[in-house]
Design a protein around this motif. Structure first.
Motif, PDB file in Angstrom:
ATOM      1  N   VAL A  58       4.282  11.304   3.305  1.00  0.00           N
ATOM      2  CA  VAL A  58       5.154  10.864   2.219  1.00  0.00           C
ATOM      3  C   VAL A  58       5.727   9.492   2.542  1.00  0.00           C
ATOM      4  N   SER A  59       6.258   8.854   1.522  1.00  0.00           N
ATOM      5  CA  SER A  59       6.963   7.593   1.695  1.00  0.00           C
ATOM      6  C   SER A  59       8.459   7.868   1.667  1.00  0.00           C
ATOM      7  N   VAL A  60       9.181   7.333   2.628  1.00  0.00           N
ATOM      8  CA  VAL A  60      10.634   7.557   2.721  1.00  0.00           C
ATOM      9  C   VAL A  60      11.348   6.225   2.575  1.00  0.00           C
ATOM     10  N   ARG A  61      12.394   6.216   1.747  1.00  0.00           N
ATOM     11  CA  ARG A  61      13.155   4.981   1.554  1.00  0.00           C
ATOM     12  C   ARG A  61      14.630   5.283   1.325  1.00  0.00           C
ATOM     13  N   PHE A  62      15.436   4.239   1.445  1.00  0.00           N
ATOM     14  CA  PHE A  62      16.872   4.340   1.193  1.00  0.00           C
ATOM     15  C   PHE A  62      17.152   4.368  -0.300  1.00  0.00           C
TER      16      PHE A  62
ATOM     17  N   GLY B 201      11.947  12.399  -6.241  1.00  0.00           N
ATOM     18  CA  GLY B 201      12.016  12.378  -4.790  1.00  0.00           C
ATOM     19  C   GLY B 201      12.698  13.621  -4.227  1.00  0.00           C
ATOM     20  N   VAL B 202      12.561  13.795  -2.909  1.00  0.00           N
ATOM     21  CA  VAL B 202      13.167  14.914  -2.192  1.00  0.00           C
ATOM     22  C   VAL B 202      14.159  14.363  -1.186  1.00  0.00           C
ATOM     23  N   LEU B 203      15.370  14.871  -1.246  1.00  0.00           N
ATOM     24  CA  LEU B 203      16.417  14.450  -0.322  1.00  0.00           C
ATOM     25  C   LEU B 203      16.142  15.004   1.069  1.00  0.00           C
ATOM     26  N   LEU B 204      16.181  14.145   2.089  1.00  0.00           N
ATOM     27  CA  LEU B 204      15.941  14.559   3.467  1.00  0.00           C
ATOM     28  C   LEU B 204      17.265  14.788   4.188  1.00  0.00           C
ATOM     29  N   GLU B 205      17.295  15.815   5.014  1.00  0.00           N
ATOM     30  CA  GLU B 205      18.502  16.163   5.763  1.00  0.00           C
ATOM     31  C   GLU B 205      18.194  16.237   7.250  1.00  0.00           C
ATOM     32  N   PRO B 206      19.212  16.185   8.090  1.00  0.00           N
ATOM     33  CA  PRO B 206      18.970  16.353   9.532  1.00  0.00           C
ATOM     34  C   PRO B 206      18.385  17.738   9.814  1.00  0.00           C
ATOM     35  N   PHE B 207      17.475  17.800  10.773  1.00  0.00           N
ATOM     36  CA  PHE B 207      16.934  19.083  11.211  1.00  0.00           C
ATOM     37  C   PHE B 207      17.796  19.569  12.378  1.00  0.00           C
ATOM     38  N   VAL B 208      18.530  20.638  12.160  1.00  0.00           N
ATOM     39  CA  VAL B 208      19.591  21.027  13.109  1.00  0.00           C
ATOM     40  C   VAL B 208      19.068  21.743  14.349  1.00  0.00           C
ATOM     41  N   HIS B 209      17.768  22.053  14.396  1.00  0.00           N
ATOM     42  CA  HIS B 209      17.236  22.771  15.557  1.00  0.00           C
ATOM     43  C   HIS B 209      16.400  21.879  16.473  1.00  0.00           C
ATOM     44  N   GLN B 210      16.522  20.555  16.321  1.00  0.00           N
ATOM     45  CA  GLN B 210      15.829  19.646  17.218  1.00  0.00           C
ATOM     46  C   GLN B 210      16.580  19.594  18.542  1.00  0.00           C
TER      47      GLN B 210
ATOM     48  N   ALA C  23       0.819  -1.214   0.000  1.00  0.00           N
ATOM     49  CA  ALA C  23       0.000   0.000   0.000  1.00  0.00           C
ATOM     50  C   ALA C  23       0.848   1.257   0.000  1.00  0.00           C
ATOM     51  N   MET C  24       2.116   1.103   0.381  1.00  0.00           N
ATOM     52  CA  MET C  24       3.006   2.248   0.437  1.00  0.00           C
ATOM     53  C   MET C  24       3.796   2.421  -0.845  1.00  0.00           C
ATOM     54  N   ASP C  25       3.516   1.594  -1.840  1.00  0.00           N
ATOM     55  CA  ASP C  25       4.233   1.726  -3.105  1.00  0.00           C
ATOM     56  C   ASP C  25       4.106   3.148  -3.623  1.00  0.00           C
ATOM     57  N   VAL C  26       5.228   3.673  -4.110  1.00  0.00           N
ATOM     58  CA  VAL C  26       5.213   5.040  -4.622  1.00  0.00           C
ATOM     59  C   VAL C  26       4.971   5.026  -6.120  1.00  0.00           C
ATOM     60  N   GLU C  27       4.563   6.171  -6.614  1.00  0.00           N
ATOM     61  CA  GLU C  27       4.328   6.284  -8.047  1.00  0.00           C
ATOM     62  C   GLU C  27       5.636   6.116  -8.818  1.00  0.00           C
ATOM     63  N   PRO C  28       5.631   5.391  -9.926  1.00  0.00           N
ATOM     64  CA  PRO C  28       6.849   5.228 -10.720  1.00  0.00           C
ATOM     65  C   PRO C  28       7.279   6.539 -11.356  1.00  0.00           C
TER      66      PRO C  28
ATOM     67  N   CYS D 129      21.263   7.508   1.144  1.00  0.00           N
ATOM     68  CA  CYS D 129      20.475   8.712   1.395  1.00  0.00           C
ATOM     69  C   CYS D 129      19.043   8.329   1.757  1.00  0.00           C
ATOM     70  N   LEU D 130      18.344   9.232   2.399  1.00  0.00           N
ATOM     71  CA  LEU D 130      16.920   9.078   2.665  1.00  0.00           C
ATOM     72  C   LEU D 130      16.160   9.989   1.709  1.00  0.00           C
ATOM     73  N   ILE D 131      15.263   9.399   0.917  1.00  0.00           N
ATOM     74  CA  ILE D 131      14.530  10.144  -0.105  1.00  0.00           C
ATOM     75  C   ILE D 131      13.033  10.020   0.152  1.00  0.00           C
ATOM     76  N   ALA D 132      12.325  11.162   0.062  1.00  0.00           N
ATOM     77  CA  ALA D 132      10.868  11.175   0.246  1.00  0.00           C
ATOM     78  C   ALA D 132      10.162  11.184  -1.104  1.00  0.00           C
ATOM     79  N   TYR D 133       9.115  10.366  -1.219  1.00  0.00           N
ATOM     80  CA  TYR D 133       8.295  10.283  -2.426  1.00  0.00           C
ATOM     81  C   TYR D 133       6.819  10.393  -2.042  1.00  0.00           C
ATOM     82  N   PRO D 134       5.978  10.840  -2.982  1.00  0.00           N
ATOM     83  CA  PRO D 134       4.539  10.849  -2.690  1.00  0.00           C
ATOM     84  C   PRO D 134       4.018   9.429  -2.617  1.00  0.00           C
TER      85      PRO D 134
END
Length: 425
Positions: free
Chosen positions: A70-74, A16-25, A7-12, A83-88
């Motif tokens: 979003v769906s996030v995968r390696f 994707g969007v590259l995810l980075e650490p959030f430095v203000h956590q 069910a989490m399959d992303v659209e072909p 890298c961690l990449i986010a997809y719809p």
């Protein structure tokens, strides 16, 4: 493959969007990642997701804006780094595309585990000797991470000197120890599970720090109870002990993390939750004073707006029936950027930006006040253990207000008021 995973399959062929650490956590154990300048993402917890989709309208101004899932995968980048990449999600074309990601960093700038090709997904095809060596290396890395974590726990309050002439906000990226710890642990967990699972749901939320150049962030754990109704006996006992041994039991609030830029001394100060648990009520008050102090003077112009927002939030929560915000936090955020100063006996033209509340008439020509923003934000976050009778499926249904959370808010109002009065407001 499980139905949930399918069910989490992303659209072909989606970008994707590259995810980075959030430095203000500065607090919490769940990793928060930077989607872009104005949007963050964190692992989806069903109860928290449900809260954001159904929260009362009057509470929205005191919570981050919810922006979707979003769906996030390696994936490996062009340099074969993990890298961690986010997809719809499949069928959801708008989530990623509708969020402006033009400011996202290139993949080469993402913190990564190794500069060599990652073989964690290919262990079944690898020779036994390689597998043995790989496991040995992974065990050594795990021990190193544990050692770093132990050091971090011992270093409960840290100070870093920064170059005042440089870009302070950019230097923040290299210093926040709690953000780095959470990011490393999240990658470690996902990497360990990569053989069986390489796709996760994350929720997108407003980045509350994006409008501040040098965000000063205070994370307060609210309420006299922290464990959810679904907690095991062991978990509940552990949370009860933490409350009893901290200011949570006495005033309904404790420090969970803090990041402050002290412009006067050119230092960044970080305080983590381990130190926050040890504070007495007087120590808690001193920590709040330190949060609003820039190294030279107390930022008194912030106290009035904070009190106004806390009082408004308290009134809103007093109208909420059945909600319990167990283990939720309250964020207080303001800009630590050093603004130009002006003597209070200057011409009226120079003083027009100064509010009446910030003027100290008795100090004359020797009193100086900052010119610039005095905006401060107060928001509730972290709703993984929130419960309400509207959810339907909970075995325990509470009636009335969340008295523990409201008690903590009133304590916070009283302490900030004391700081304001003692400082001459």
């Amino acid at each position: 493959m499980s139905p949930a995973f399918r069910a989490m399959d992303v659209e072909p062929r989606t970008k994707g969007v590259l995810l980075e650490p959030f430095v203000h956590q500065v607090g919490g154990h769940s990793c928060v990642l930077r989607f872009n300048e104005t949007t963050l993402c964190k692992p989806l917890v069903p109860r928290e997701h449900q809260f954001y989709e159904t929260l009362p309208a009057e509470m929205r101004k005191f919570t981050p804006q919810y922006k979707g899932v979003v769906s996030v995968r390696f994936e490996e980048d062009e340099d074969r780094n993990l890298c961690l990449i986010a997809y719809p999600l499949k069928g959801d074309h708008g989530t990623v595309d509708s969020v402006d990601n033009s400011d996202c960093e290139p993949k080469s700038k993402l913190l990564r585990w190794t500069n060599k090709k990652h073989h964690v997904l290919e262990t079944e095809k690898s020779p036994k000797d390689w597998v043995r060596q790989h496991r040995k290396e992974e065990k050594m890395k795990s021990h190193k991470l544990e050692e770093e974590f132990e050091w971090l726990k011992k270093s409960e309050v840290l100070y870093y000197s920064v170059e005042k002439k440089g870009n302070v906000s950019s230097q923040l990226k290299h210093y926040n120890p709690w953000s780095m710890k959470c990011h490393q642990q999240q990658l470690q967990r996902m990497k360990e599970n990569a053989k069986h699972r390489n796709q996760y749901k994350f929720i997108l939320l407003e980045n509350l720090t994006s409008r501040y150049e040098v965000p000063c962030v205070l994370d307060l754990k609210m309420g006299t109870r922290q464990h959810g109704d679904d907690a095991s006996e062991e978990k509940a006992a552990n949370q009860i002990r933490k409350c009893q041994q901290s200011t949570s039991a006495v005033i309904g609030v404790r420090v969970c993390g803090m990041q402050v830029y002290q412009a006067g001394s050119g230092q960044l100060m970080f305080m983590n939750k381990y130190h926050g648990r040890k504070l007495s009520v007087q120590g808690f008050k001193e920590a709040l004073f330190q949060f609003f102090h820039n190294g030279r003077y107390l930022r008194r112009e912030l106290l009035g707006p904070v009190l106004k927002k806390l009082t408004e939030l308290k009134a809103i929560l007093e109208r909420q029936e059945s909600y319990r915000f167990y283990s939720s936090s309250l964020l207080v955020i303001y800009d630590g950027k050093e603004w130009p100063e002006v003597a209070l006996d200057s011409d009226a033209e120079d003083l027009e930006d100064l509010s009446e509340e910030s003027a100290d008439e008795s100090a004359g020509a020797y009193a100086y006040k900052p010119i610039g923003t005095s905006s401060v934000d107060v928001r509730m976050i972290d709703f993984a253990h929130t419960t309400c009778r509207l959810y339907g499926e909970d075995s325990v249904v509470h009636e009335g207000q969340d008295a523990g959370y409201i008690f903590g808010l009133q304590s916070l109002i009283d302490i900030v008021t004391e700081i304001s009065e003692e400082s001459g407001e």
